[in-house]
Design an enzyme around this catalytic site. Sequence first.
Site, PDB file in Angstrom:
ATOM      1  CG  HIS A 112      -1.629  -1.283   1.449  1.00  0.00           C
ATOM      2  ND1 HIS A 112      -2.781  -1.660   0.807  1.00  0.00           N
ATOM      3  CD2 HIS A 112      -1.282  -2.338   2.241  1.00  0.00           C
ATOM      4  CE1 HIS A 112      -3.133  -2.877   1.199  1.00  0.00           C
ATOM      5  NE2 HIS A 112      -2.229  -3.315   2.060  1.00  0.00           N
ATOM      6  CB  SER A 148      13.498  21.410 -16.514  1.00  0.00           C
ATOM      7  OG  SER A 148      12.674  22.546 -16.599  1.00  0.00           O
ATOM      8  CE  LYS A 193      12.270  18.552 -12.185  1.00  0.00           C
ATOM      9  NZ  LYS A 193      11.092  18.956 -12.965  1.00  0.00           N
ATOM     10  CD  GLU A 253       8.944  11.536 -15.995  1.00  0.00           C
ATOM     11  OE1 GLU A 253       8.155  12.201 -16.688  1.00  0.00           O
ATOM     12  OE2 GLU A 253       9.890  12.053 -15.362  1.00  0.00           O
TER      13      GLU A 253
END
Length: 452
Positions: A154, A275, A281, A288
């Site tokens: 969980h 970025s 970043k 992803e």
Amino acid sequence: MTLWGGRFSEDPHEDLMSFTVEQSDRRLLQDDLLGSAAHARMLGEVGLLTEEEAQQLVEALGDLLQEARQGRFEFEDADEDVHTAVERRLHETVGAVAGKLHTGRSRNDQVSLDLRLYLMRAARRRVEQLRSFGRILADKAEEVGDVIVPSYTHLQQAQAIPLAHHLLAYAWMLVRDVERFEEAESRIAVSPLGAGASGGSSLPLDPLIVTEELGMKATFANSLDAVASRDFAAEYAFCCAQALVNLSRLGEELVLWSTTEFGWVTFADRYTTGSSALPQKKNADIAELARGKAARVIGDLTGLMTMQKGLPLSYNRDLQEDKAAVLDADDTLAGALAALSGMVASAEFDPPPPASWVTALDLAEVLAARGIPFREAHDAVGRLVARLLSEGKNLADVTAGELEAAHLSFVPEDLEVIDPQSSVERRHTPGGGSYVSVLDQLAELRSVLREA
Ligand code: ARG
């Protein structure tokens, strides 16, 4: 050029051509040439072509294969499909005898054969990539050694485990992905050639010769099934989709683990992106996109299933939609495996140790080992946890007195259990999150994933 002008009094309308021509079949060029050469040889063997004719066709198809391999084979806009292009080129090189190649054959059995040949090769490549990624994960697991992290259920911290155990969970998924591709290959490697347009042929064809020549495992048993079925393509797409879904879970975890909040892992700059707006970043875009592209491949699989649903026997042009979908699924998996395995190979893990709460089960199991019903042990430790939390304390802060107060069967030495490191060291069950199990798994994975 089309292969069916005879009964028509008008040229095809350009809208017909642009709607019905699907160029992804050009990627089957080499398979079409190999399949055609096997067909020509068979025609020669059964006497439908003279030895000389068969020889002439086989040699010309071999030359075209060279052209194809060297990227010199030129398609024309007017070629309706790859089969037409091959026949056109064959005419250009050997003349009229080219018109004999299609004897006893239809594009319906031909296209299924081509796709099967393509996927047989593709399956072997994917298997190699999956194995190699599995070995990278095994190397990583070895490299991180005895580093401990929490397991999660969980997405809440559960138990202390070796990080290696978590990484190896993915290696086992890859092993099953390999098995799936290998098993699918046995159903893909069935030759449909000889089924003709739908009902076979009056000519004395010998489909077995083609099957053997092409190194396929079996020959079709029913010509309608042979030209109408695409379950082999859907199965291949499922293999890709399930593998990508597995990679998407790894991708998600790599994204999560590389956040400032987790701080478990960093990747080499060459496998990360920046970025345009935020100078600080460093993004795990490969991970992803492994996640994102799983969606697209599930779409390919859904398309392949839906394309077949309710379709009457036998061949229908709908089936042409199979190639774009299954090739996209395969390409996407190939790309994801290449990029993600490089990124994982470059990973440097340095996770913080888990909080002492991950040893709560160990504490309850101390009581269970002394014969206390597990339910009672669970309850006692649960109440201890609640008390500590209300006092703003950790499980590691518990005193011998508090422990003995929690349950009569606790002894002061049980405090030693409240340590993630000892939690892992005390665990021995096969396949569990223990050091012994990790070593066993590594040995087994090394043998299953060794280079062929
Ligand atoms: N391009 C077609 C396909 O991919 C080839 C078979 C065409 N057959 C036909 N009868 N029009 O399925």
